[in-house]
Design an enzyme around this catalytic site. Sequence first.
Site, mmCIF file in Angstrom:
data_model
loop_
_atom_site.group_PDB
_atom_site.id
_atom_site.type_symbol
_atom_site.label_atom_id
_atom_site.label_comp_id
_atom_site.label_asym_id
_atom_site.label_seq_id
_atom_site.Cartn_x
_atom_site.Cartn_y
_atom_site.Cartn_z
ATOM 1 N N HIS A 96 59.867 42.989 72.825
ATOM 2 C CA HIS A 96 59.425 44.373 72.578
ATOM 3 C C HIS A 96 59.768 44.749 71.130
ATOM 4 O O HIS A 96 60.810 44.361 70.611
ATOM 5 C CB HIS A 96 60.123 45.316 73.565
ATOM 6 N N GLU A 166 50.829 45.296 71.731
ATOM 7 C CA GLU A 166 51.366 46.628 71.459
ATOM 8 C C GLU A 166 51.473 46.836 69.952
ATOM 9 O O GLU A 166 52.503 46.485 69.345
ATOM 10 C CB GLU A 166 52.768 46.768 72.056
HETATM 11 C C1 PEP Z 1 56.434 50.723 75.105
HETATM 12 O O1 PEP Z 1 57.594 51.061 74.984
HETATM 13 O O2 PEP Z 1 56.152 49.555 75.366
HETATM 14 C C2 PEP Z 1 55.362 51.725 74.954
HETATM 15 C C3 PEP Z 1 54.118 51.348 75.028
HETATM 16 O O3 PEP Z 1 55.781 53.014 74.762
HETATM 17 P P1 PEP Z 1 54.861 54.339 74.818
HETATM 18 O O4 PEP Z 1 53.913 54.185 75.961
HETATM 19 O O5 PEP Z 1 55.820 55.448 75.000
HETATM 20 O O6 PEP Z 1 54.141 54.405 73.500
#
Ligand code: PEP
Length: 251
Positions: A96, A166
């Site tokens: 992450h 992400e």
């Molecule tokens: C995450 O922590 O993986 C994430 C996607 O956070 P958020 O949805 O709050 O942007």
Amino acid sequence: MKKRIIVGNWKMNPTTFDEAKRIFKSTKSAAEKLKSVSVVLCPPFVYIPQLLNSRTESAVSVGAQDVYFEERGSFTGEISPLMLKDLGIKYVIVGHSEKRAKGQTDEMIAKKVAMLLEIGISPILCIGEETRSEDGAHLDFLKSQIKNSLNKVSKKNIGDLIVAYEPIWAIGAKEAMKPEDIYEMSIFIRKVLADLYGHDEAVATPVLYGGSVNFRNALEIFEKGQINGLLVGRESVNVAGFVELLKTIDA
Ligand code: PEP
């Protein structure tokens, strides 16, 4: 139909076990009614054993937010993949961006991914660029991040891998990435996976999107983004919003 995967990353929330139980219970009741969605909740480590005891096997899986890359030894404060396996954990978020920002390297992440796959736990491998640039430098960055994170994984072990795209700039932000751009990136990620492991393996690997997903934008992201699921941060501890999100994707 292959199930859609929705992962809730609770991050460092909530601060009491009572609240954790409440969120888990409500999410579980909603998840029990879903037909086409698998729900994975990743609470802080301290809540895992008790939440595991109250889970409904088919409705909600409990995952972990991270793991260490050694099996045992003098590593104060760390959690071994074997400990998670022993608890019955089937999913672990790896790489992450909030952990990478604290010093986790591709090398460490590669070890974690390989160890988890070896013992039958699905790593949810997070990848994502910090910024996007006109000249496409972010694509090169992403490609090497994927290659480096998987450099200890052979084709025969790839079956349980989940990739979560992400983009860092979209995490904890006001808005998610545009669904059309997510679509482009999901194709790119599959192409990199296909170059590494072959077409069939790339198609079979679930690719999720994460970054400011909520019940309002989830469906458009899911449909136009052509992804297999979502990694949801903040909205996953907002029970009403998360339940609505699950229902929307299930429908
Ligand atoms: C995450 O922590 O993986 C994430 C996607 O956070 P958020 O949805 O709050 O942007």
